[in-house]
Write an enzyme that holds these catalytic residues in place. Structure first.
Site, PDB file in Angstrom:
ATOM      1  N   ARG A  17      -3.423  52.638 -37.640  1.00 24.61           N
ATOM      2  CA  ARG A  17      -2.426  52.613 -38.717  1.00 24.61           C
ATOM      3  C   ARG A  17      -1.771  51.238 -38.814  1.00 24.61           C
ATOM      4  O   ARG A  17      -2.003  50.485 -39.752  1.00 24.61           O
ATOM      5  CB  ARG A  17      -1.375  53.704 -38.480  1.00 24.61           C
ATOM      6  CG  ARG A  17      -0.497  54.009 -39.705  1.00 24.61           C
ATOM      7  CD  ARG A  17       0.679  53.088 -39.876  1.00 24.61           C
ATOM      8  NE  ARG A  17       1.600  53.107 -38.751  1.00 24.61           N
ATOM      9  CZ  ARG A  17       2.616  52.257 -38.643  1.00 24.61           C
ATOM     10  NH1 ARG A  17       2.825  51.320 -39.564  1.00 24.61           N
ATOM     11  NH2 ARG A  17       3.403  52.293 -37.579  1.00 24.61           N
ATOM     12  N   ASP A  18      -0.988  50.869 -37.829  1.00 20.43           N
ATOM     13  CA  ASP A  18      -0.251  49.613 -37.868  1.00 20.43           C
ATOM     14  C   ASP A  18      -1.192  48.420 -37.817  1.00 20.43           C
ATOM     15  O   ASP A  18      -0.902  47.352 -38.374  1.00 20.43           O
ATOM     16  CB  ASP A  18       0.733  49.564 -36.699  1.00 20.43           C
ATOM     17  CG  ASP A  18       1.755  48.451 -36.819  1.00 20.43           C
ATOM     18  OD1 ASP A  18       1.828  47.811 -37.878  1.00 20.43           O
ATOM     19  OD2 ASP A  18       2.484  48.213 -35.844  1.00 20.43           O
TER      20      ASP A  18
ATOM     21  N   HIS B  51       8.094  48.930 -28.953  1.00 23.91           N
ATOM     22  CA  HIS B  51       7.009  48.471 -29.822  1.00 23.91           C
ATOM     23  C   HIS B  51       7.158  46.964 -29.977  1.00 23.91           C
ATOM     24  O   HIS B  51       8.012  46.480 -30.725  1.00 23.91           O
ATOM     25  CB  HIS B  51       7.139  49.162 -31.189  1.00 23.91           C
ATOM     26  CG  HIS B  51       6.034  48.864 -32.149  1.00 23.91           C
ATOM     27  ND1 HIS B  51       5.195  49.847 -32.630  1.00 23.91           N
ATOM     28  CD2 HIS B  51       5.631  47.716 -32.741  1.00 23.91           C
ATOM     29  CE1 HIS B  51       4.329  49.305 -33.467  1.00 23.91           C
ATOM     30  NE2 HIS B  51       4.586  48.000 -33.555  1.00 23.91           N
TER      31      HIS B  51
ATOM     32  N   HIS C 298       5.747  42.989 -30.653  1.00 29.90           N
ATOM     33  CA  HIS C 298       4.785  42.055 -31.236  1.00 29.90           C
ATOM     34  C   HIS C 298       4.763  40.810 -30.353  1.00 29.90           C
ATOM     35  O   HIS C 298       5.757  40.467 -29.719  1.00 29.90           O
ATOM     36  CB  HIS C 298       5.172  41.717 -32.674  1.00 29.90           C
ATOM     37  CG  HIS C 298       4.913  42.835 -33.635  1.00 29.90           C
ATOM     38  ND1 HIS C 298       4.211  42.673 -34.803  1.00 29.90           N
ATOM     39  CD2 HIS C 298       5.253  44.155 -33.593  1.00 29.90           C
ATOM     40  CE1 HIS C 298       4.129  43.827 -35.435  1.00 29.90           C
ATOM     41  NE2 HIS C 298       4.759  44.742 -34.722  1.00 29.90           N
TER      42      HIS C 298
ATOM     43  N   CYS D  79       2.975  42.910 -39.768  1.00 32.37           N
ATOM     44  CA  CYS D  79       3.817  43.697 -40.663  1.00 32.37           C
ATOM     45  C   CYS D  79       3.648  43.121 -42.055  1.00 32.37           C
ATOM     46  O   CYS D  79       3.982  41.958 -42.289  1.00 32.37           O
ATOM     47  CB  CYS D  79       5.290  43.648 -40.245  1.00 32.37           C
ATOM     48  SG  CYS D  79       6.381  44.557 -41.371  1.00 32.37           S
TER      49      CYS D  79
ATOM     50  N   ASN E 234       0.308  43.001 -32.711  1.00 31.33           N
ATOM     51  CA  ASN E 234       0.960  43.892 -31.755  1.00 31.33           C
ATOM     52  C   ASN E 234       0.517  43.570 -30.328  1.00 31.33           C
ATOM     53  O   ASN E 234      -0.506  42.902 -30.105  1.00 31.33           O
ATOM     54  CB  ASN E 234       0.572  45.341 -32.056  1.00 31.33           C
ATOM     55  CG  ASN E 234       1.211  45.882 -33.302  1.00 31.33           C
ATOM     56  OD1 ASN E 234       2.414  46.081 -33.352  1.00 31.33           O
ATOM     57  ND2 ASN E 234       0.401  46.135 -34.329  1.00 31.33           N
TER      58      ASN E 234
END
Length: 315
Positions: free
Chosen positions: A30-31, A223, A225, A256, A265
């Site tokens: 997803r991300d 989470h 980065h 993002c 990430n």
């Protein structure tokens, strides 16, 4: 002979003050893929998720039910979930931005969803077309309806450490947003370093502010980065504060789409290498995971940014 055959990294016999086990919340499908410039075929996504499950990952964030106009890379959400081979003991949460997204998720049989909030005014306006306070009126019906349907809800909080327009974000402001999501019914809060500016000390400070504000560390995830190469150091700081859920992306995919300064990430492979060395259980087969990221990188037409993937793939 490669480093894996030599028994590296050396595994600590006892993690000591660290958690004995960590849940890896895999966000690559997803991300990670939402940030690709081209659309990855749905059959490749389905195989990617299948390979991740076979590597031992038990929480795979599969897709997002966002309007295709905003994230065309994930326009195939229903098709993907219909094709997806399911594995016992594996969760497949999805991101839902609004009630329409929730309707689509429920129709697809989803049992775990996530909402995406902002800790700052500017990002709320740019990402949610709302202000910091009004965003909760968007989430309330989604969370209430999801919980009434027996669906678990995670709350992402973005820009927890720094905002590219506002600068440093006060921990108290982040906690205020997190507590409101929790009060609405979110069972877990994922604290996002969206542009990768956190350091170990700022991670410790934010987690301490949450716990002193009455939010148990067991309800928090992190989470990170890796914009400034601090994701692993920040993860270790979070583990030392008792966090047991860490978000990561296979091969270090992601960023993002609404914050241009956000880079990839934390790579799941890099995280697994760290956890192995600390003696923390996680259930993931690193070699299978590396093979999966190499396979996906071939479909994307570029090498993985993960240091561990690059090192082990060259063995």
């Amino acid at each position: 002979m490669g480093v894996r055959e030599l028994g590296l990294p050396e595994r600590a016999a006892d993690p000591g003050a660290l958690p004995g086990r960590v849940t890896i919340w895999e966000v690559g499908a997803r991300d990670g893929l939402q940030n690709e410039k081209t659309v990855v075929p749905v059959e490749v996504k389905a195989e990617f998720l299948d390979r991740l499950a076979r590597a031992g990952l038990t929480t795979l964030e599969a897709t997002s039910f966002v309007h295709p106009k905003w994230v065309p890379q994930l326009a195939d959400a229903e098709d993907l979930l219909a094709r997806l081979p399911r594995h016992d003991g594996v969760r497949y949460p999805v991101l839902v931005p609004n009630e329409r997204g929730l309707d689509r998720a429920l129709a697809a049989g989803v049992t775990h969803v996530a909402v995406f909030a902002s800790a700052t005014e500017t990002f709320a306006r740019r990402n949610l077309n709302s202000d910091l306070d009004a965003q909760f009126s968007l989430f309330e019906p989604v969370i209430t309806r999801a919980r009434a349907a027996g669906v678990d809800v995670r709350g992402y909080v973005s820009m927890c450490f720094g905002d590219p327009w506002e600068g440093v974000v006060a921990p108290e402001q982040v906690v205020s947003v997190g507590r409101r999501l929790r009060d609405l019914g979110c069972t877990q809060l994922s604290l996002g370093d969206t542009i990768g500016v956190a350091t170990a000390s700022s991670v410790e400070r934010l987690l301490d502010t949450f716990t002193s504000g009455g939010v148990p560390v067991g309800e928090l995830a992190v989470h990170f980065h890796d914009t400034y190469g601090q994701a692993l150091a920040n993860t270790l700081a979070a583990l030392r504060r008792g966090v047991t859920t860490v978000d990561s992306s296979a091969g270090g995919l992601g960023g993002c789409p609404y914050a241009g300064s956000a880079t990839g990430n934390l790579a799941t492979e890099d995280l697994v290498w760290l956890l192995d060395g600390l003696g923390i259980a996680h259930g993931v087969d690193l070699d299978v995971l590396v093979d999966t990221s190499v396979w996906l990188a071939g479909h994307l037409g570029r090498p993985s940014p993960s240091r561990v993937v690059r090192a082990l793939a060259a063995r």
